[in-house]
Design an enzyme around this catalytic site. Structure first.
Site, short mmCIF file in Angstrom:
data_model
loop_
_atom_site.label_atom_id
_atom_site.label_comp_id
_atom_site.label_asym_id
_atom_site.label_seq_id
_atom_site.Cartn_x
_atom_site.Cartn_y
_atom_site.Cartn_z
N HIS A 199 0.83 -1.21 0.00
CA HIS A 199 0.00 0.00 0.00
C HIS A 199 0.87 1.27 0.00
O HIS A 199 0.45 2.31 0.49
CB HIS A 199 -0.94 0.04 1.21
N LYS A 335 20.37 17.85 -12.75
CA LYS A 335 19.25 16.96 -12.53
C LYS A 335 19.28 15.82 -13.56
O LYS A 335 19.48 16.05 -14.74
CB LYS A 335 17.92 17.70 -12.64
N GLU A 342 10.66 5.75 -17.70
CA GLU A 342 9.60 6.60 -18.21
C GLU A 342 9.22 6.21 -19.64
O GLU A 342 8.03 6.15 -19.99
CB GLU A 342 10.04 8.07 -18.17
#
Length: 480
Positions: A199, A335, A342
């Site tokens: 969960h 970054k 993706e």
């Protein structure tokens, strides 16, 4: 487009004259389809073009053996089809996938291209033999290239051939590469203990290798699903012609033409056991698409787990480090993003969407022919190709290079309040729950909370038993 007559030649079909680009190998029916369907700009795939070439090649040989066409015509068609199969003329297949539902336009496109090339081969041989030019007859798209065939059996057969080829050469190798990469990481991370999560909340510890073994099994299951449906994909309706009855075919054509295609492609192709089912429905394409959808769902789970575990580097989970592949931001220097996971999720989204289109199209078989074939072909072949390619790239450029942050994994495992679970059998569920809640409230470890609440002091558990119960590595397998 220029309408200068110098750029065009005049061709004709049963509907009359048509202007066709002067140097095009195709003729009137292809040009009509180009003008009728300026819809998406998406054309049939190279795999599909080659499959159509395989059918024309084999049909020419079978028709020669069965006395339908002469040796010179057969040989010229074979030579022309070989050029199409090799991909030398893919730009001569300009028809949009959103066309007549039987694929007649693309079948005729193939017939015209092959006929043009074959006529050149036949004429060269004719002239070399010194025969009278007045007696020469060109190769005809319908009478020769399409002999013993109909679009209604050729086009669905070409989908099956192309799909079998793509599954064999692209999809299964890609999935196998990914499965092997995940299995290697499962072995490499055998002793890396981390927090489990259910969960999206802290759960009892698990080995990182155990998680990766689960990912590998998902891909192995996907390969097994492909194998389970592959045999039905290999069945061809070729020889059924218009409605499955085989009208206009000589006896033995179906079996022989499929044998010849199988020999030339080295694919395990077979004649459909029932030509009426094979032309009126395309359940095997729907089935294969469903297998692709299931694999896509598996890869979404795997890719998302990699993204979550690799999130950070400072404010995320940070249990693994994915390879740095490219700068991730045009504004934030330094970054780096999880680009291949993706890309994998995006491919999966496309495959799932393609499956919806294929399922809808597969339900549109009315009476003796399903007339949604081109869109089924485009979506299925796209799904096979992109899923196979992204599986390979995810393995080679992401999974193979990821590393475990073992200290971070252990830290999070020992910080999870769920490691209180082994205390259930010593002090009971309610007492263990009290410790877990206290640990979270006070930002303590389970060991610290147990001591602070006095369970050791009161003799309800010994220090030795507490240390044994809170060994996170021991929690990753059944208790002895």
């Amino acid at each position: 487009m220029s309408t200068d007559t110098q750029d065009y030649r005049i061709e004709h079909d049963t509907m009359g004259e048509v202007k066709v680009p002067k140097n095009a190998l195709y003729a009137a029916q292809t040009q009509r389809a180009v003008e009728n369907f300026p819809i998406s700009g998406i054309t049939i795939t190279p795999h599909h073009i080659a499959a159509l070439g395989q059918i024309k090649r084999a049909a020419a040989l079978a028709n020669l053996e069965l006395g339908v066409i002469d040796e010179a015509t057969s040989a010229s068609i074979v030579a022309a089809a070989d050029e199409v199969i090799a991909g030398h003329h893919n730009n001569e297949f300009p028809i949009d996938i959103f066309q007549t539902g039987s694929g007649t336009s693309s079948n005729m496109n193939t017939n015209e291209v092959v006929a043009t090339l074959a006529t050149r081969y036949k004429k060269a041989a004719w002239d070399a033999a010194g025969k009278d030019p007045a007696d020469f007859t060109p190769v005809h798209p319908n009478d020769h290239v399409n002999a013993s065939q109909s679009s209604n059996d050729v086009f669905p057969s070409s989908i099956h051939i192309a799909a079998v080829e793509a599954v064999t050469t692209v999809l299964k190798p890609g999935l196998e590469t990914l499965a092997l990469s995940l299995e290697k990481k499962a072995e490499e991370f055998t002793d890396v203990v981390k927090s489990g999560r259910t969960h999206l909340m802290d759960a009892t510890p698990i080995m990182l290798g155990q998680e990766f073994s689960g990912y590998a099994q998902q891909i192995r299951n996907g390969l097994a699903r492909i194998d389970a449906s592959f045999g039905r994909l290999c069945e061809l309706p070729l020889g059924g012609t218009a409605v499955g009855t085989g009208i206009n075919t000589p006896a033995g054509f179906s079996q022989r033409v499929i044998e010849l295609i199988a020999e030339n492609t080295q694919l395990p192709l077979a004649e459909a056991p029932n030509h009426f089912e094979a032309q009126a429905a395309q359940d095997s394409l729907v089935e294969m698409s469903g297998m692709l959808r299931t694999i896509a769902v598996s890869e979404v789970k795997i890719a998302n787990d990699l993204r979550w575990m690799g999130s950070g580097p400072r404010t995320g989970i940070g249990e693994i480090a994915l390879p740095d592949l490219q700068p991730g931001s045009s504004i934030m220097p330094g970054k780096v993003n999880p680009v291949l996971p993706e890309a994998t999720v995006q491919v999966a989204a496309q495959v799932i969407g393609n499956d919806a289109a294929i399922a809808f199209a597969g339900a549109q078989g009315n009476f003796d022919l399903l007339v949604m074939l081109p869109v089924m072909a485009a979506n299925l072949l796209t799904s096979i190709t992109i899923l196979g390619n992204v599986s390979r790239v995810l393995a080679e450029r992401c999974v193979d290079g990821l590393v475990a942050n073992e200290e971070r994994c252990l830290q999070l495992a020992e910080s999870s309040p769920s490691i209180v679970t082994p205390l259930n059998r010593v002090i009971g569920y309610e007492a263990a729950a009290k410790i877990a809640k206290y640990a979270v409230k006070k930002n303590l470890t389970i060991r610290e909370a147990t001591l602070e609440l006095g369970y050791v002091e009161r003799g309800e558990i010994t220090e030795e038993k507490l240390a044994e119960a809170l060994n996170v590595a021991a929690m990753t397998h059944p208790r002895s």
